[in-house]
Design a protein around this motif. Sequence first.
Motif, PDB file in Angstrom:
ATOM      1  N   LEU A   1     -17.210   8.533   1.644  1.00 27.77           N
ATOM      2  CA  LEU A   1     -17.657   7.906   2.905  1.00 27.77           C
ATOM      3  C   LEU A   1     -17.833   6.405   2.786  1.00 27.77           C
ATOM      4  O   LEU A   1     -18.254   5.742   3.742  1.00 27.77           O
ATOM      5  CB  LEU A   1     -18.951   8.560   3.421  1.00 27.77           C
ATOM      6  CG  LEU A   1     -18.863  10.082   3.629  1.00 27.77           C
ATOM      7  CD1 LEU A   1     -20.256  10.691   3.794  1.00 27.77           C
ATOM      8  CD2 LEU A   1     -17.997  10.402   4.837  1.00 27.77           C
ATOM      9  N   GLU A   2     -17.518   5.850   1.619  1.00 29.75           N
ATOM     10  CA  GLU A   2     -17.756   4.417   1.389  1.00 29.75           C
ATOM     11  C   GLU A   2     -16.824   3.532   2.215  1.00 29.75           C
ATOM     12  O   GLU A   2     -17.067   2.328   2.345  1.00 29.75           O
ATOM     13  CB  GLU A   2     -17.647   4.089  -0.103  1.00 29.75           C
ATOM     14  CG  GLU A   2     -18.666   4.823  -0.975  1.00 29.75           C
ATOM     15  CD  GLU A   2     -20.109   4.600  -0.541  1.00 29.75           C
ATOM     16  OE1 GLU A   2     -20.469   3.442  -0.252  1.00 29.75           O
ATOM     17  OE2 GLU A   2     -20.868   5.586  -0.463  1.00 29.75           O
ATOM     18  N   ASP A   3     -15.752   4.102   2.761  1.00 32.10           N
ATOM     19  CA  ASP A   3     -14.867   3.310   3.634  1.00 32.10           C
ATOM     20  C   ASP A   3     -15.338   3.346   5.089  1.00 32.10           C
ATOM     21  O   ASP A   3     -14.678   2.811   5.977  1.00 32.10           O
ATOM     22  CB  ASP A   3     -13.421   3.789   3.517  1.00 32.10           C
ATOM     23  CG  ASP A   3     -13.252   5.248   3.943  1.00 32.10           C
ATOM     24  OD1 ASP A   3     -14.262   5.898   4.298  1.00 32.10           O
ATOM     25  OD2 ASP A   3     -12.113   5.742   3.907  1.00 32.10           O
TER      26      ASP A   3
ATOM     27  N   ALA B   1     -23.426   7.164  -8.110  1.00 32.49           N
ATOM     28  CA  ALA B   1     -22.387   6.260  -8.622  1.00 32.49           C
ATOM     29  C   ALA B   1     -21.759   5.383  -7.541  1.00 32.49           C
ATOM     30  O   ALA B   1     -21.042   4.428  -7.868  1.00 32.49           O
ATOM     31  CB  ALA B   1     -21.290   7.061  -9.317  1.00 32.49           C
ATOM     32  N   ASP B   2     -22.000   5.691  -6.261  1.00 32.81           N
ATOM     33  CA  ASP B   2     -21.288   4.964  -5.209  1.00 32.81           C
ATOM     34  C   ASP B   2     -21.699   3.502  -5.072  1.00 32.81           C
ATOM     35  O   ASP B   2     -21.040   2.728  -4.374  1.00 32.81           O
ATOM     36  CB  ASP B   2     -21.432   5.685  -3.857  1.00 32.81           C
ATOM     37  CG  ASP B   2     -20.615   6.979  -3.820  1.00 32.81           C
ATOM     38  OD1 ASP B   2     -19.927   7.274  -4.809  1.00 32.81           O
ATOM     39  OD2 ASP B   2     -20.675   7.687  -2.792  1.00 32.81           O
ATOM     40  N   ASP B   3     -22.799   3.095  -5.750  1.00 32.90           N
ATOM     41  CA  ASP B   3     -23.148   1.665  -5.788  1.00 32.90           C
ATOM     42  C   ASP B   3     -22.634   1.014  -7.072  1.00 32.90           C
ATOM     43  O   ASP B   3     -22.945  -0.142  -7.356  1.00 32.90           O
ATOM     44  CB  ASP B   3     -24.655   1.461  -5.645  1.00 32.90           C
ATOM     45  CG  ASP B   3     -25.448   2.151  -6.750  1.00 32.90           C
ATOM     46  OD1 ASP B   3     -24.826   2.777  -7.633  1.00 32.90           O
ATOM     47  OD2 ASP B   3     -26.689   2.075  -6.716  1.00 32.90           O
TER      48      ASP B   3
ATOM     49  N   CYS C   1     -23.142   2.964  -0.487  1.00 31.07           N
ATOM     50  CA  CYS C   1     -24.108   4.065  -0.398  1.00 31.07           C
ATOM     51  C   CYS C   1     -24.077   4.777   0.948  1.00 31.07           C
ATOM     52  O   CYS C   1     -25.125   5.186   1.477  1.00 31.07           O
ATOM     53  CB  CYS C   1     -25.530   3.601  -0.719  1.00 31.07           C
ATOM     54  SG  CYS C   1     -25.654   2.917  -2.369  1.00 31.07           S
ATOM     55  N   ALA C   2     -22.895   4.974   1.488  1.00 29.43           N
ATOM     56  CA  ALA C   2     -22.758   5.726   2.739  1.00 29.43           C
ATOM     57  C   ALA C   2     -22.921   7.224   2.476  1.00 29.43           C
ATOM     58  O   ALA C   2     -22.582   7.730   1.408  1.00 29.43           O
ATOM     59  CB  ALA C   2     -21.398   5.446   3.363  1.00 29.43           C
ATOM     60  N   SER C   3     -23.423   7.926   3.486  1.00 30.60           N
ATOM     61  CA  SER C   3     -23.635   9.370   3.377  1.00 30.60           C
ATOM     62  C   SER C   3     -23.451  10.002   4.753  1.00 30.60           C
ATOM     63  O   SER C   3     -23.188   9.302   5.739  1.00 30.60           O
ATOM     64  CB  SER C   3     -25.046   9.659   2.855  1.00 30.60           C
ATOM     65  OG  SER C   3     -25.998   9.198   3.802  1.00 30.60           O
TER      66      SER C   3
END
Length: 229
Positions: free
Chosen positions: A53-55, A83-85, A100-102
Amino acid sequence: MSVRSALVLATAATLALPSLAATPTFFGPLAYTSSADIPAGFYAAGPTLLETLEDGALDSRLAASHGVLLSDGFIGARDSVDADDGSLDGTCGPQTTGRCASWFNGAGNEGVTFTYVGSGPAPTAFGLVWTDGAGTITFSAAGADGSSLGSITASGFADGSFSATTGEDRFFGVQFAGGIRSITITNNSGGIEVDHIQFGQMAPVPEPGSWALMLAGAGLLALRRRRQA
Ligand SMILES: [Ca+2]
Ligand SMILES: [Ca+2]
Ligand SMILES: [Ca+2]
């Protein structure tokens, strides 16, 4: 072993194994802080889609029944996979940096269902990461024809913090050779947050016929050895 007993074994295998090959296998809850925590053997060759979801968008091959994507516009506790950061540090943040999208549904106890809406055959391995919520968590799945593949329930790992802590985050997944149309995750008490929605193909399950051939072959080899002895 005689040829006859080899054939009996092979026949028994043919009768017994189709149900085995058609049984869904559920995974989880398994601690997950990065894609390195995808369980070994879940995919034949890695995920087809790993949606972090980071895009800022849910991939067009997925449809969500409830909830919203928490991304740049939401400056608060977005509880993403650790890990997304870019750093495994027990949290995802700071959350003003476009990371850090969710996916979040705070409306009720219905959780969220992700349905595969791509053009190819349905995935045979489908999973996600629960990143926040409370109570008892239920993960379930439906087959390519929409029928239930079963469910698993789990509890006791939610940390009660809504500050994007990641030590509680857990992978849930299912494999089914017949194809998986959708996966659903719910809490029995309020909002839920998930991330790393993912699917792909599981390693092929040997056909019952090939098991039968292998067993018959083993029986014939044993017979030949005995005659040579
Ligand atoms: Ca982190
Ligand atoms: Ca994320
Ligand atoms: Ca969390």
